[in-house]
Design a protein around this motif. Structure first.
Motif, PDB file in Angstrom:
ATOM      1  N   LEU A  63      53.976  63.748 -20.904  1.00 49.64           N
ATOM      2  CA  LEU A  63      55.124  63.090 -21.522  1.00 49.64           C
ATOM      3  C   LEU A  63      55.717  62.081 -20.553  1.00 49.64           C
ATOM      4  CD1 LEU A  63      57.324  63.020 -23.845  1.00 49.64           C
ATOM      5  CD2 LEU A  63      58.564  64.726 -22.488  1.00 49.64           C
ATOM      6  N   GLU A  64      55.888  60.856 -21.007  1.00 51.10           N
ATOM      7  CA  GLU A  64      56.660  59.860 -20.260  1.00 51.10           C
ATOM      8  C   GLU A  64      58.130  60.134 -20.565  1.00 51.10           C
ATOM      9  OE1 GLU A  64      55.585  55.511 -20.379  1.00 51.10           O
ATOM     10  OE2 GLU A  64      57.644  55.361 -21.097  1.00 51.10           O
TER      11      GLU A  64
ATOM     12  N   ARG B   7      52.152  68.041 -18.060  1.00 49.51           N
ATOM     13  CA  ARG B   7      52.732  67.247 -16.977  1.00 49.51           C
ATOM     14  C   ARG B   7      53.857  66.351 -17.504  1.00 49.51           C
ATOM     15  NH1 ARG B   7      50.460  70.588 -14.902  1.00 49.51           N
ATOM     16  NH2 ARG B   7      48.866  70.553 -13.262  1.00 49.51           N
ATOM     17  N   PHE B   8      54.993  66.362 -16.783  1.00 45.49           N
ATOM     18  CA  PHE B   8      56.132  65.484 -17.054  1.00 45.49           C
ATOM     19  C   PHE B   8      56.088  64.303 -16.083  1.00 45.49           C
ATOM     20  CE2 PHE B   8      57.584  69.638 -18.531  1.00 45.49           C
ATOM     21  CZ  PHE B   8      58.250  69.339 -19.713  1.00 45.49           C
ATOM     22  N   CYS B   9      56.313  63.105 -16.602  1.00 40.63           N
ATOM     23  CA  CYS B   9      56.381  61.901 -15.760  1.00 40.63           C
ATOM     24  C   CYS B   9      57.739  61.232 -15.984  1.00 40.63           C
ATOM     25  CB  CYS B   9      55.237  60.949 -16.096  1.00 40.63           C
ATOM     26  SG  CYS B   9      53.611  61.581 -15.655  1.00 40.63           S
TER      27      CYS B   9
ATOM     28  N   ARG C 275      54.417  71.304 -12.827  1.00 37.81           N
ATOM     29  CA  ARG C 275      54.390  70.502 -14.055  1.00 37.81           C
ATOM     30  C   ARG C 275      54.901  69.084 -13.844  1.00 37.81           C
ATOM     31  NH1 ARG C 275      55.830  75.259 -18.182  1.00 37.81           N
ATOM     32  NH2 ARG C 275      55.334  76.449 -16.311  1.00 37.81           N
ATOM     33  N   LEU C 276      55.285  68.758 -12.620  1.00 35.66           N
ATOM     34  CA  LEU C 276      55.623  67.379 -12.308  1.00 35.66           C
ATOM     35  C   LEU C 276      54.337  66.576 -12.186  1.00 35.66           C
ATOM     36  CD1 LEU C 276      57.561  65.093 -11.449  1.00 35.66           C
ATOM     37  CD2 LEU C 276      57.287  65.909  -9.086  1.00 35.66           C
ATOM     38  N   GLY C 277      54.232  65.518 -12.982  1.00 36.67           N
ATOM     39  CA  GLY C 277      53.114  64.597 -12.857  1.00 36.67           C
ATOM     40  C   GLY C 277      53.441  63.542 -11.813  1.00 36.67           C
ATOM     41  N   THR C 278      53.658  62.317 -12.278  1.00 35.50           N
ATOM     42  CA  THR C 278      54.069  61.222 -11.404  1.00 35.50           C
ATOM     43  C   THR C 278      55.358  60.624 -11.950  1.00 35.50           C
ATOM     44  OG1 THR C 278      51.816  60.684 -10.713  1.00 35.50           O
ATOM     45  CG2 THR C 278      53.448  58.942 -10.523  1.00 35.50           C
ATOM     46  N   ALA C 279      56.402  60.613 -11.158  1.00 37.33           N
ATOM     47  CA  ALA C 279      57.627  59.915 -11.538  1.00 37.33           C
ATOM     48  C   ALA C 279      57.369  58.417 -11.445  1.00 37.33           C
ATOM     49  CB  ALA C 279      58.768  60.316 -10.618  1.00 37.33           C
ATOM     50  N   PHE C 280      58.152  57.616 -12.191  1.00 33.93           N
ATOM     51  CA  PHE C 280      57.930  56.181 -12.062  1.00 33.93           C
ATOM     52  C   PHE C 280      59.229  55.404 -12.002  1.00 33.93           C
ATOM     53  CE2 PHE C 280      58.155  56.604 -16.604  1.00 33.93           C
ATOM     54  CZ  PHE C 280      58.461  55.364 -17.147  1.00 33.93           C
ATOM     55  N   LEU C 281      59.170  54.411 -11.134  1.00 35.36           N
ATOM     56  CA  LEU C 281      60.294  53.526 -10.857  1.00 35.36           C
ATOM     57  C   LEU C 281      60.045  52.214 -11.592  1.00 35.36           C
ATOM     58  CD1 LEU C 281      62.796  52.512  -9.224  1.00 35.36           C
ATOM     59  CD2 LEU C 281      61.197  51.981  -7.360  1.00 35.36           C
ATOM     60  N   GLN C 282      60.791  52.004 -12.664  1.00 39.95           N
ATOM     61  CA  GLN C 282      60.663  50.761 -13.434  1.00 39.95           C
ATOM     62  C   GLN C 282      61.766  49.801 -12.976  1.00 39.95           C
ATOM     63  OE1 GLN C 282      62.310  49.911 -17.559  1.00 39.95           O
ATOM     64  NE2 GLN C 282      60.211  50.524 -18.047  1.00 39.95           N
TER      65      GLN C 282
ATOM     66  N   TRP D 296      45.641  62.682 -18.382  1.00 39.20           N
ATOM     67  CA  TRP D 296      46.927  63.022 -18.986  1.00 39.20           C
ATOM     68  C   TRP D 296      47.326  61.901 -19.946  1.00 39.20           C
ATOM     69  CZ3 TRP D 296      47.400  67.790 -17.256  1.00 39.20           C
ATOM     70  CH2 TRP D 296      46.948  68.085 -15.972  1.00 39.20           C
ATOM     71  N   VAL D 297      47.529  62.255 -21.211  1.00 37.32           N
ATOM     72  CA  VAL D 297      47.838  61.263 -22.245  1.00 37.32           C
ATOM     73  C   VAL D 297      49.063  61.727 -23.015  1.00 37.32           C
ATOM     74  CG1 VAL D 297      46.992  60.116 -24.342  1.00 37.32           C
ATOM     75  CG2 VAL D 297      45.414  60.573 -22.435  1.00 37.32           C
ATOM     76  N   GLY D 298      49.985  60.799 -23.289  1.00 40.07           N
ATOM     77  CA  GLY D 298      51.182  61.194 -24.015  1.00 40.07           C
ATOM     78  C   GLY D 298      51.956  60.027 -24.567  1.00 40.07           C
ATOM     79  N   CYS D 299      53.169  60.330 -25.001  1.00 40.03           N
ATOM     80  CA  CYS D 299      54.093  59.378 -25.620  1.00 40.03           C
ATOM     81  C   CYS D 299      55.403  59.372 -24.827  1.00 40.03           C
ATOM     82  CB  CYS D 299      54.359  59.780 -27.070  1.00 40.03           C
ATOM     83  SG  CYS D 299      52.887  59.870 -28.106  1.00 40.03           S
TER      84      CYS D 299
END
Length: 303
Positions: free
Chosen positions: A76-77, A103-105, A138-145, A40-43
């Protein structure tokens, strides 16, 4: 992404460090994927007006840009979720605009990660998780920054938060305070915690903070955030190096990779992605979808 960005690149060693010794061991323990590993590649954005006439058709309305973004990239991030949780109607529009393989992240809200630093965030987290669940497959991986102020003494708070996080929602964790990376024992402790809880440790490739390029996988998924520099020669060398590393991880058992491209000029991201995906496709023997310049406006959806 301004984190780790430098005004000048002179003297920066962009060589990818070798894998952490525990990465190979983790991949060896990973069961083989049931299907081809996901790439999965995106912006980080899709409303890019400067893409009109190049990567988007001229005259494309803003409301249609996510649909066209999904023709160019498969992930998409989602940074907008850092500032507000999407309501049900917004999620429905996102789903209607994207194909099933997309996939949405989403990034966790800053109210959770920065304002409260994981303290007393139960209601906010529950609200956000309901939005994630609405994305369905369509949920990819959520991320906690976590912010640069979130330091190792707060590891117990992070552990408590991750224990409470719903296990069915994939989550990656980005740690920015330098102290997380300066002690091998602490790196091992942090990685062991994330691995035990099934959480992915975000890898960031940025010029000014080479320490966050830790190369320690903690799940069978890799989550990589890449900062480019105006298609400088080093950008392409780094693209080749990452393609080789990811291809090696896939051979060893990696089940999916999320790779997000940050360029100060968004026009550079699709160009870099073309080079990267061509190289990765050649190394893996897979036909990967590349962003393509728009020759003429196309009516309707392509999926």
């Amino acid at each position: 992404m301004d984190f780790g960005r430098l005004p000048e690149l002179q003297g920066v060693d962009f060589t990818l460090p070798p894998d952490h010794p525990d990465t190979a061991a983790l991949l060896q323990r990973t069961p083989p994927p049931a299907a081809s590993a996901g790439i999965w590649v995106g912006c980080p954005t899709w409303t890019n007006k400067s893409w009109l006439g190049t990567w988007y058709p001229l005259g494309l309305r803003e409301a249609e840009q996510l649909n066209w973004y999904a023709r160019q990239f498969n992930s998409l991030e989602v940074n907008v979720t850092h500032y507000r949780v999407p309501d049900a109607e917004t999620v429905r529009r996102w789903l209607a605009a994207t194909p099933e393989h997309f996939r949405f992240c989403p990034k966790l809200p800053q109210a959770i990660s920065h304002d409260r630093e994981l303290f007393r965030t139960e209601d906010l987290t529950n609200t956000f998780c309901r939005a994630l669940e609405a994305l369905g497959p369509r949920l990819g991986t959520a991320f906690l920054q976590l912010p640069p102020t979130f330091a190792p003494p707060q590891l117990p708070r992070l552990e408590r938060y991750l224990l409470d996080w719903p296990a069915h929602l994939p989550l990656a964790v980005e740690l920015r305070h330098p102290a997380w990376y300066h002690d091998a024992g602490l790196v091992a402790e942090t990685a062991a915690l994330l691995e035990a809880l099934g959480k992915t440790w975000v890898i960031s490739d940025v010029a000014g903070r080479r320490d966050v390029l830790h190369q320690r996988l903690t799940t069978s998924s890799a989550f990589i955030r890449f900062n480019g520099h105006q298609l400088h020669r080093s950008d392409y060398l780094r693209a080749d190096a990452w393609a080789e590393r990811i291809a090696a991880w896939l051979t060893q058992g990696l089940q999916q990779v999320y790779f997000f491209i940050h360029q100060r000029d968004v026009n550079d991201a699709p160009v870099w992605a073309q080079h990267f995906l061509q190289r990765l496709g050649k190394l893996t023997g897979r036909e990967l979808h590349l962003p393509k310049l728009v020759v003429q406006p196309v009516q309707g959806k392509l999926f």
